[in-house]
Design a protein around this motif. Structure first.
Motif, short mmCIF file in Angstrom:
data_model
loop_
_atom_site.label_atom_id
_atom_site.label_comp_id
_atom_site.label_asym_id
_atom_site.label_seq_id
_atom_site.Cartn_x
_atom_site.Cartn_y
_atom_site.Cartn_z
N PRO A 1 38.97 40.60 37.18
CA PRO A 1 39.11 39.36 38.08
C PRO A 1 40.01 39.83 39.23
CG PRO A 1 40.65 39.42 36.23
CD PRO A 1 39.64 40.35 35.80
N LEU A 2 39.75 39.40 40.44
CA LEU A 2 40.36 40.03 41.53
C LEU A 2 42.21 39.99 41.54
CD1 LEU A 2 38.68 37.57 44.05
CD2 LEU A 2 38.14 39.90 43.39
N LYS A 3 42.53 41.00 41.85
CA LYS A 3 43.98 41.15 41.73
C LYS A 3 44.90 40.85 43.14
CE LYS A 3 43.82 43.34 37.64
NZ LYS A 3 44.07 42.61 36.67
N ALA A 4 43.97 40.68 44.19
CA ALA A 4 44.44 40.24 45.39
C ALA A 4 45.00 38.78 45.46
CB ALA A 4 43.46 40.58 46.57
N ASP A 5 45.78 38.55 46.17
CA ASP A 5 46.18 37.13 46.30
C ASP A 5 44.97 36.28 46.89
OD1 ASP A 5 48.25 35.06 46.41
OD2 ASP A 5 48.41 35.09 48.58
N MET A 6 44.71 35.17 46.36
CA MET A 6 43.41 34.18 46.57
C MET A 6 44.02 32.98 47.12
SD MET A 6 41.74 35.05 42.95
CE MET A 6 43.08 34.91 41.96
N HIS A 7 42.98 32.36 47.83
CA HIS A 7 43.31 30.89 48.77
C HIS A 7 42.15 30.14 48.13
CE1 HIS A 7 46.03 33.32 50.73
NE2 HIS A 7 45.48 34.37 50.88
N SER B 1 35.89 32.60 49.55
CA SER B 1 37.31 32.97 49.02
C SER B 1 37.36 32.76 47.50
CB SER B 1 38.67 32.34 49.69
OG SER B 1 39.75 32.63 49.03
N PRO B 2 36.33 33.39 46.78
CA PRO B 2 36.50 33.11 45.61
C PRO B 2 37.79 33.15 44.57
CG PRO B 2 35.46 35.09 45.85
CD PRO B 2 36.06 34.67 47.22
N VAL B 3 37.92 32.07 43.78
CA VAL B 3 39.18 32.24 42.92
C VAL B 3 38.96 31.99 41.43
CG1 VAL B 3 41.40 30.82 42.49
CG2 VAL B 3 40.21 30.83 44.77
N PRO B 4 38.57 33.12 40.89
CA PRO B 4 38.35 33.27 39.36
C PRO B 4 39.47 32.73 38.63
CG PRO B 4 38.59 35.47 40.22
CD PRO B 4 38.63 34.63 41.58
N LEU B 5 39.22 31.82 37.67
CA LEU B 5 40.55 31.39 36.63
C LEU B 5 39.88 31.66 35.18
CD1 LEU B 5 40.56 27.87 38.28
CD2 LEU B 5 42.07 30.03 38.68
N PRO B 6 41.02 32.00 34.46
CA PRO B 6 40.58 32.21 33.12
C PRO B 6 40.11 31.20 32.29
CG PRO B 6 43.11 32.32 33.40
CD PRO B 6 42.34 32.02 34.60
N ASP B 7 39.58 31.45 31.34
CA ASP B 7 38.86 30.21 30.56
C ASP B 7 39.49 30.18 29.21
OD1 ASP B 7 36.81 29.61 32.16
OD2 ASP B 7 35.42 31.16 31.40
N ILE B 8 40.69 29.60 29.28
CA ILE B 8 41.73 29.62 28.28
C ILE B 8 41.47 28.37 27.36
CG2 ILE B 8 44.12 29.31 27.52
CD1 ILE B 8 44.67 30.99 30.20
N SER B 9 41.20 28.63 26.08
CA SER B 9 40.86 27.27 25.21
C SER B 9 42.29 26.57 24.60
CB SER B 9 39.98 27.64 24.10
OG SER B 9 40.55 28.82 23.42
#
Length: 185
Positions: free
Chosen positions: A160-166, A177-185
């Motif tokens: 996933p991106l390490k830079a600040d996302m918007h 500006s993609p913002v990947p989010l973890p798929d936490i169950s």
């Protein structure tokens, strides 16, 4: 914004049906997100099992989530239709899957430039054919109603991106500006 913390907002199916209730909660979140641009990201992890049953908000810090909760907890849509769960941190070194929650844009009727060629109609048909979920929204500026369609795409990068996302004012990824989010169950 880095998705280090999250809280789930569980949407109840009564007194309004769940899609209407989730839309009301999304309208409240949008108002709070607009006050703090790029600070919060939105995921809808219950899509397959129970669509719109959970709205998950991500933030960089616990303080940012506490601020958000303080700003929205007394909203009628939340007091009557939802339960805000306790904020949790994303596990350090999370190695599971990641997703992009991205708005599926449908042009406004007034943007049609060539009579008889409706890009808008094609996009609506595409959204319906793909069974995309949506929130029923109402513009505060002009009172118009519209559907905010969104789609979930797997994030296929090795990391996933390490830079600040918007994220945008809806808390969603954009094409620029993609913002990947973890798929936490």
């Amino acid at each position: 914004m880095l998705p280090n913390w999250f809280c789930d907002i569980e949407v109840n199916p009564t007194p309004l049906p769940r899609p209407m209730a989730a839309s009301a909660v999304a309208r409240v979140l949008h108002g709070a997100f607009r006050k703090h641009p790029g600070r919060y990201a939105l995921a809808m992890p219950g899509k397959k099992k129970h669509p719109l049953s959970v709205l998950r908000v991500f933030a960089s810090t616990r303080d940012e989530l506490d601020t958000l909760i303080g700003n929205i907890r007394d909203a009628k849509a939340l007091t009557e239709q939802a339960v805000i769960h306790y904020p949790r941190s994303v596990p350090e070194g999370y190695s599971g899957t990641w997703s992009l929650y991205q708005r599926f844009r449908i042009p406004a009727r007034r943007s049609e430039r060539i009579p008889g060629r409706s890009v808008r109609l094609k996009r609506v048909q595409e959204a319906n054919a793909n069974e995309l979920s949506f929130f029923q929204m109402k513009s505060e500026s002009n009172g118009g109603r519209f559907r905010l369609y969104w789609e979930v795409r797997p994030f296929l990068e090795p990391e996933p991106l390490k830079a600040d996302m918007h994220p945008d004012s809806w808390g969603l990824s954009t094409t620029t500006s993609p913002v990947p989010l973890p798929d936490i169950s």
